[in-house]
Design a protein around this motif. Structure first.
Motif, mmCIF file in Angstrom:
data_model
loop_
_atom_site.group_PDB
_atom_site.id
_atom_site.type_symbol
_atom_site.label_atom_id
_atom_site.label_comp_id
_atom_site.label_asym_id
_atom_site.label_seq_id
_atom_site.Cartn_x
_atom_site.Cartn_y
_atom_site.Cartn_z
ATOM 1 N N LYS A 103 7.946 8.688 7.013
ATOM 2 C CA LYS A 103 6.500 8.635 7.255
ATOM 3 C C LYS A 103 5.661 8.558 5.973
ATOM 4 C CE LYS A 103 6.300 10.468 11.926
ATOM 5 N NZ LYS A 103 5.741 11.465 12.849
ATOM 6 N N PRO A 104 5.987 9.299 4.897
ATOM 7 C CA PRO A 104 5.214 9.125 3.650
ATOM 8 C C PRO A 104 5.286 7.700 3.107
ATOM 9 C CG PRO A 104 6.479 11.159 3.571
ATOM 10 C CD PRO A 104 6.954 10.411 4.785
ATOM 11 N N LEU A 105 6.472 7.084 3.220
ATOM 12 C CA LEU A 105 6.621 5.700 2.758
ATOM 13 C C LEU A 105 5.756 4.759 3.587
ATOM 14 C CD1 LEU A 105 8.059 3.522 1.063
ATOM 15 C CD2 LEU A 105 9.887 3.520 2.777
ATOM 16 N N ILE A 106 5.771 4.944 4.908
ATOM 17 C CA ILE A 106 4.959 4.109 5.799
ATOM 18 C C ILE A 106 3.473 4.331 5.526
ATOM 19 C CG2 ILE A 106 4.297 3.737 8.208
ATOM 20 C CD1 ILE A 106 7.197 4.248 8.966
ATOM 21 N N PHE A 107 3.087 5.578 5.274
ATOM 22 C CA PHE A 107 1.680 5.895 4.972
ATOM 23 C C PHE A 107 1.221 5.140 3.730
ATOM 24 C CE2 PHE A 107 -1.499 8.291 2.651
ATOM 25 C CZ PHE A 107 -2.461 8.536 3.629
ATOM 26 N N ASN A 108 1.995 5.227 2.658
ATOM 27 C CA ASN A 108 1.621 4.563 1.403
ATOM 28 C C ASN A 108 1.606 3.042 1.567
ATOM 29 O OD1 ASN A 108 1.373 6.971 -0.083
ATOM 30 N ND2 ASN A 108 3.577 7.038 -0.468
ATOM 31 N N LEU A 109 2.583 2.518 2.296
ATOM 32 C CA LEU A 109 2.660 1.074 2.505
ATOM 33 C C LEU A 109 1.447 0.560 3.271
ATOM 34 C CD1 LEU A 109 4.262 -1.572 2.299
ATOM 35 C CD2 LEU A 109 5.422 -0.938 4.423
ATOM 36 N N PHE A 110 1.097 1.246 4.363
ATOM 37 C CA PHE A 110 -0.030 0.800 5.173
ATOM 38 C C PHE A 110 -1.366 1.053 4.477
ATOM 39 C CE2 PHE A 110 2.972 0.144 8.470
ATOM 40 C CZ PHE A 110 2.364 -0.654 9.411
ATOM 41 N N LEU A 111 -1.443 2.094 3.685
ATOM 42 C CA LEU A 111 -2.668 2.338 2.928
ATOM 43 C C LEU A 111 -2.914 1.211 1.937
ATOM 44 C CD1 LEU A 111 -5.058 4.135 2.153
ATOM 45 C CD2 LEU A 111 -3.524 5.352 0.566
ATOM 46 N N ILE A 112 -1.865 0.803 1.234
ATOM 47 C CA ILE A 112 -1.985 -0.307 0.278
ATOM 48 C C ILE A 112 -2.351 -1.600 1.010
ATOM 49 C CG2 ILE A 112 -0.693 -1.786 -1.325
ATOM 50 C CD1 ILE A 112 0.926 0.720 -2.088
ATOM 51 N N MET A 113 -1.677 -1.873 2.134
ATOM 52 C CA MET A 113 -1.964 -3.082 2.900
ATOM 53 C C MET A 113 -3.394 -3.096 3.403
ATOM 54 S SD MET A 113 1.618 -3.349 5.038
ATOM 55 C CE MET A 113 1.225 -4.837 5.934
ATOM 56 N N TYR A 114 -3.884 -1.930 3.844
ATOM 57 C CA TYR A 114 -5.253 -1.851 4.357
ATOM 58 C C TYR A 114 -6.276 -2.079 3.239
ATOM 59 C CZ TYR A 114 -9.494 0.016 6.498
ATOM 60 O OH TYR A 114 -10.774 0.160 6.975
ATOM 61 N N LEU A 115 -6.043 -1.449 2.083
ATOM 62 C CA LEU A 115 -6.974 -1.605 0.963
ATOM 63 C C LEU A 115 -6.988 -3.043 0.460
ATOM 64 C CD1 LEU A 115 -6.263 1.680 -1.065
ATOM 65 C CD2 LEU A 115 -8.223 1.176 0.404
ATOM 66 N N VAL A 116 -5.815 -3.673 0.403
ATOM 67 C CA VAL A 116 -5.735 -5.075 -0.018
ATOM 68 C C VAL A 116 -6.463 -5.974 0.980
ATOM 69 C CG1 VAL A 116 -4.163 -7.028 -0.355
ATOM 70 C CG2 VAL A 116 -3.597 -4.797 -1.324
ATOM 71 N N THR A 117 -6.287 -5.675 2.275
ATOM 72 C CA THR A 117 -6.948 -6.463 3.328
ATOM 73 C C THR A 117 -8.461 -6.376 3.218
ATOM 74 O OG1 THR A 117 -5.098 -6.139 4.852
ATOM 75 C CG2 THR A 117 -7.209 -6.766 5.815
ATOM 76 N N VAL A 118 -8.959 -5.143 3.109
ATOM 77 C CA VAL A 118 -10.413 -4.937 3.039
ATOM 78 C C VAL A 118 -10.988 -5.542 1.765
ATOM 79 C CG1 VAL A 118 -12.238 -3.204 2.874
ATOM 80 C CG2 VAL A 118 -10.372 -2.879 4.490
ATOM 81 N N LEU A 119 -10.364 -5.255 0.623
ATOM 82 C CA LEU A 119 -10.878 -5.756 -0.656
ATOM 83 C C LEU A 119 -10.828 -7.281 -0.716
ATOM 84 C CD1 LEU A 119 -11.951 -5.185 -3.487
ATOM 85 C CD2 LEU A 119 -9.578 -4.983 -4.270
ATOM 86 N N GLY A 120 -9.696 -7.866 -0.312
ATOM 87 C CA GLY A 120 -9.551 -9.314 -0.362
ATOM 88 C C GLY A 120 -10.544 -10.039 0.518
ATOM 89 N N ASN A 121 -10.666 -9.579 1.759
ATOM 90 C CA ASN A 121 -11.598 -10.231 2.690
ATOM 91 C C ASN A 121 -13.059 -9.961 2.327
ATOM 92 O OD1 ASN A 121 -10.044 -11.584 5.011
ATOM 93 N ND2 ASN A 121 -9.010 -9.622 4.849
ATOM 94 N N LEU A 122 -13.327 -8.780 1.789
ATOM 95 C CA LEU A 122 -14.692 -8.476 1.363
ATOM 96 C C LEU A 122 -15.108 -9.364 0.205
ATOM 97 C CD1 LEU A 122 -17.129 -6.628 1.858
ATOM 98 C CD2 LEU A 122 -16.135 -5.009 0.208
ATOM 99 N N LEU A 123 -14.183 -9.643 -0.703
ATOM 100 C CA LEU A 123 -14.477 -10.548 -1.815
ATOM 101 C C LEU A 123 -14.797 -11.952 -1.313
ATOM 102 C CD1 LEU A 123 -11.877 -9.536 -4.566
ATOM 103 C CD2 LEU A 123 -14.364 -9.363 -4.702
ATOM 104 N N ILE A 124 -14.071 -12.393 -0.294
ATOM 105 C CA ILE A 124 -14.354 -13.711 0.291
ATOM 106 C C ILE A 124 -15.757 -13.742 0.885
ATOM 107 C CG2 ILE A 124 -13.722 -15.342 2.110
ATOM 108 C CD1 ILE A 124 -11.726 -15.396 -0.100
ATOM 109 N N VAL A 125 -16.116 -12.696 1.652
ATOM 110 C CA VAL A 125 -17.440 -12.628 2.281
ATOM 111 C C VAL A 125 -18.541 -12.615 1.223
ATOM 112 C CG1 VAL A 125 -18.982 -11.216 3.701
ATOM 113 C CG2 VAL A 125 -16.584 -11.470 4.351
ATOM 114 N N LEU A 126 -18.379 -11.784 0.184
ATOM 115 C CA LEU A 126 -19.391 -11.681 -0.873
ATOM 116 C C LEU A 126 -19.483 -12.969 -1.677
ATOM 117 C CD1 LEU A 126 -18.705 -8.051 -2.181
ATOM 118 C CD2 LEU A 126 -20.608 -8.827 -0.757
ATOM 119 N N THR A 127 -18.351 -13.601 -1.918
ATOM 120 C CA THR A 127 -18.339 -14.860 -2.680
ATOM 121 C C THR A 127 -19.095 -15.953 -1.938
ATOM 122 O OG1 THR A 127 -16.204 -14.319 -3.698
ATOM 123 C CG2 THR A 127 -16.866 -16.630 -3.683
ATOM 124 N N VAL A 128 -18.814 -16.092 -0.653
ATOM 125 C CA VAL A 128 -19.477 -17.136 0.142
ATOM 126 C C VAL A 128 -20.972 -16.859 0.267
ATOM 127 C CG1 VAL A 128 -19.627 -18.177 2.439
ATOM 128 C CG2 VAL A 128 -17.389 -17.706 1.443
#
Length: 337
Positions: free
Chosen positions: A33-58
């Motif tokens: 579970k700690p491994l899954i927590f860290n993995l999904f936390l990283i995936m979520y932060l990358v998802t939000v940051l990446g897509n937010l950059l696209i929205v702000l850029t456009v």
């Protein structure tokens, strides 16, 4: 049905605020579970940051105020919302070592998950039509894909998605649930919740598959039609350079389409041919988490306009005023170094 069984149904239906369901997630192994927590936390932060950059850029670059990037910014915003619907609750449950979710919270997850998945489906179709018009009817592009028409496509897609989700959510609300409410998923998936109901779910299942077929078949048919016409037009271009340029404008979008529908097909196949809850949950991750995380990379790595917009956006950030972007890349070097 025994009187005691009926009493449990009635009691739980009248006290939905206290009714709890249990999300089993990807594993019940405490060491994983700690491994899954860290993995999904990283995936979520990358998802939000990446897509937010696209929205702000456009939104910040006037050169990107075109139908193509208008739809892309909506897609990125939808990806943020879809990930936020499911992943934070999973992370909280792992952190608190508590697998429960309230009945109301489960209904909210079902509603918003259906809204954003359906809306993304329509957005991909709208983007396909945009590429079709741009390549097959370039002289009429600005007339056909005018701001009013693009806005109408977005509003109509969102309206249909909300109505579809509202129908399913209200139908679930009228179901009766008893005991052992365990969902072999990391979020409240409609199909899994229906399996837990004590009352008849015949109408729910009919609506689920009927509306899913329609709301998938219509956009998918539009995508297939658009790309069939698009490929036919591109093949008629005499020069190899012209063909490459035409295909390059829709290459990223085609990859996103294949990723979205490919993972969706994987979820369906896994649910039919496997009874393992772990494999079903893993397949759902590939559908509801991975595409949303990869979409910003797919569009930014091969799109020169997005790269230029990102550089301009980074240049506007005060902390980067003393930095330069060198060698036509995204590597930022400090001017004082």
């Amino acid at each position: 049905m025994s009187p005691h069984f009926h009493f449990i149904n009635t009691e739980l239906r009248n006290e939905t605020d206290t009714l709890k369901l249990f999300l089993l997630g990807l594993t019940e192994d405490p060491e994983l579970k700690p491994l899954i927590f860290n993995l999904f936390l990283i995936m979520y932060l990358v998802t939000v940051l990446g897509n937010l950059l696209i929205v702000l850029t456009v939104s910040s670059d006037s050169h990107l105020h075109t139908p193509m990037y208008f739809f892309l910014s909506n897609l990125s915003f939808t990806d943020i919302c879809l990930s936020t619907t499911t992943i934070p609750k999973m992370l909280v449950n792992i952190q608190k070592q508590n697998q429960s979710i309230t009945y109301t919270g489960c209904l909210y997850q079902i509603f918003f998950d259906l809204v954003f998945v359906s809306f993304e489906n329509f957005l991909l179709a709208a983007m396909s039509y945009d590429r079709y018009v741009a390549i097959c009817h370039p002289l009429r592009y600005t007339v056909i894909m005018n701001p009013s028409f693009c806005g109408l496509l977005i509003l109509l897609s969102l309206f249909v998605s909300v109505v579809d989700s509202l129908i399913h959510s209200l139908m679930v609300f009228h179901l009766s649930f008893c005991t052992d409410l365990k969902i072999p998923q990391f979020f409240c998936e409609l199909a899994q919740v229906l399996k837990l109901a004590c009352s008849s779910t015949l109408i729910n299942n009919i609506l689920l598959y009927f509306l899913a077929c329609i709301l998938t078949a219509v956009p998918l048919s539009g995508i297939i039609f658009s790309y069939t016409q698009l490929v036919s037009s591109v093949l008629k271009i005499p020069s190899a350079g012209g063909k490459y340029k035409a295909f390059s404008t829709c290459g990223s979008h085609l990859v996103v389409i294949l990723l979205f529908y490919g993972t969706a097909a994987g979820v369906y196949i896994s649910s039919v041919f496997t009874h393992s809850s772990t494999k079903t949950a893993a397949a759902s991750v590939m559908y509801t988490v991975v595409p949303q995380m990869l979409n910003p990379f797919i569009y930014s790595l091969r799109n020169r306009d997005i790269k230029m917009g990102l550089r301009k956006l980074i240049g506007k950030i005060p902390s980067f005023h003393y930095s330069v972007i060198c060698d036509n890349s995204l590597i930022v070097k400090n001017c004082h170094s």
